[in-house]
Design a protein around this motif. Structure first.
Motif, PDB file in Angstrom:
ATOM      1  N   PRO A 113      67.402 -17.075  11.666  1.00  0.00           N
ATOM      2  CA  PRO A 113      68.360 -16.108  12.614  1.00  0.00           C
ATOM      3  C   PRO A 113      67.306 -14.949  13.561  1.00  0.00           C
ATOM      4  O   PRO A 113      65.892 -14.485  12.602  1.00  0.00           O
ATOM      5  N   ARG A 114      67.583 -14.539  14.576  1.00  0.00           N
ATOM      6  CA  ARG A 114      66.349 -14.307  14.788  1.00  0.00           C
ATOM      7  C   ARG A 114      66.588 -12.277  14.738  1.00  0.00           C
ATOM      8  O   ARG A 114      67.069 -11.871  14.161  1.00  0.00           O
ATOM      9  N   VAL A 115      65.247 -11.778  14.922  1.00  0.00           N
ATOM     10  CA  VAL A 115      65.577 -10.319  14.151  1.00  0.00           C
ATOM     11  C   VAL A 115      65.295  -9.283  14.745  1.00  0.00           C
ATOM     12  O   VAL A 115      64.356  -9.549  16.353  1.00  0.00           O
ATOM     13  N   VAL A 116      65.628  -7.754  15.709  1.00  0.00           N
ATOM     14  CA  VAL A 116      65.327  -6.590  15.998  1.00  0.00           C
ATOM     15  C   VAL A 116      65.409  -5.709  14.921  1.00  0.00           C
ATOM     16  O   VAL A 116      65.560  -5.500  14.314  1.00  0.00           O
ATOM     17  N   LEU A 117      64.435  -4.404  16.185  1.00  0.00           N
ATOM     18  CA  LEU A 117      64.581  -3.474  15.392  1.00  0.00           C
ATOM     19  C   LEU A 117      65.158  -2.164  15.960  1.00  0.00           C
ATOM     20  O   LEU A 117      65.390  -1.945  16.987  1.00  0.00           O
ATOM     21  N   GLU A 118      65.985  -1.717  14.591  1.00  0.00           N
ATOM     22  CA  GLU A 118      66.773  -0.805  14.660  1.00  0.00           C
ATOM     23  C   GLU A 118      66.522   0.137  13.781  1.00  0.00           C
ATOM     24  O   GLU A 118      66.886  -0.267  12.443  1.00  0.00           O
TER      25      GLU A 118
END
Length: 337
Positions: free
Chosen positions: A177-182
């Motif tokens: 699964p892809r991740v983002v920066l939050e």
């Protein structure tokens, strides 16, 4: 402590006969650097290039192949399978390491697993030093320097995406699964992926965009200056790469580049407004070669003393790095309108 031997003879390219590997070999030869091609199949290595056979699952063969190499450039995906064995070999023989992964999980694993050992070995390990991962990392750092920003957006448009065999193989292998920066943390990307529109300059113009984070999320997350980061790719190129009938790239010039044109924009948003950096050029696979070879060239200099796991922008001055390219390789604009 083992210290990288910059007097070693070769820059090694693992996966030298693959699509990107051939571009990297060509760029090394154009710069007059001593090249060593390494892989499980060396039958199509260019004439005059020294080649050694070593499969990814044969540690002893890898050690023999890399024994007299100052820098190893890994171009063989899927990097989920190849990165760790080659980093392990690099640490054993005292070689610096670069790869060109777009795979988030591979880049993150290298950053998290190998920093302490790379420092102890006195070598630098830089994953994701190509179009995906490295280029946006450089643009982001050139744009904001040491200043912190709450929000950053990356937008990429390709007028076509003719996928290589390696891209197809990586897509089948990489189901992480892809991740983002939050809020300063890597978190799973929301599914279904967000859609938006983005207006680029000519020739791309207005594009429908889909959230599609690659390894640039991982590289930029290594810098504490960015709190929230999203990345988008134009839907037209995603249709290409998702269609099994889309053909591979075809060379149209003497460098072997395809007709593909790309643009990547990085926009920082803060209370004072927005700032923008962009890069544009021809063929995302081909442009990876000058990026990763420029990094290798700088790592060979006596002044380069860094060790541990680093992104390109952590290892080098980002704006200086980007301005080192000729316009036919990469056009870079800072604070573009």
């Amino acid at each position: 402590m083992m210290i990288m031997n910059k007097n070693s003879t070769f820059v090694a390219v693992y996966g030298a006969t693959g699509h990107t590997g051939r571009f990297v070999i060509g760029e090394l030869l154009r710069r007059g650097l001593p090249v060593l091609a390494v892989g499980r199949d060396i039958s199509s290595v260019p004439a005059g290039v020294i080649a050694r056979i070593a499969s990814i699952d044969d540690a002893a063969a890898l050690d023999r192949a890399f024994a007299d190499c100052a820098v190893i450039i890994n171009c063989a995906g899927p990097f989920l399978d190849t990165a760790s064995p080659i980093v392990e070999a690099a640490l054993r023989v005292g070689s610096a390491y670069l790869d060109v992964t777009a795979e988030q999980a591979s880049a993150l694993s290298i950053f998290e697993r190998y920093d302490e050992r790379a420092r102890a070995a006195g070598v630098a390990v830089i994953p994701a030093a190509g179009f995906y991962g490295g280029l946006a990392d450089l643009l982001a750092s050139a744009l904001i320097g040491q200043y912190a920003v709450d929000n950053m957006t990356i937008a990429i448009a390709l007028d076509h995406w003719w996928p290589t065999k390696g891209t197809r193989k990586t897509g089948e292998r990489n189901r992480v699964p892809r991740v983002v920066l939050e809020n300063g943390r890597l978190v799973p990307m929301t599914i279904p992926a967000a859609r938006t529109q983005w207006t680029f300059g000519a020739p791309h113009g207005l594009q429908e965009m889909e959230e599609m984070p690659f390894s640039e999320i991982i590289t930029i997350s290594r810098h504490p200056q960015v709190r929230n980061l999203r990345a988008y790719l134009n839907v037209a190129s995603l249709r290409d790469v998702r269609d099994d009938a889309t053909p591979p790239p075809v060379a149209i010039d003497t460098l072997g580049r395809s007709a593909q044109n790309f643009v990547i924009e990085v926009v920082a948003h803060d209370g004072a407004g927005s700032r923008r950096a962009l890069a544009r050029g021809q063929d995302i696979y081909a442009v990876t070669a000058p990026l990763v070879v420029e990094a290798a060239t700088r790592m060979l200099q006596p002044s380069f003393v860094q060790s541990g796991t680093l992104s390109l922008a952590q290892a080098f001055d980002a704006e200086n790095f980007l301005r080192s390219f000729k316009p036919e390789q990469l056009i870079f604009e800072l604070n573009a309108a």
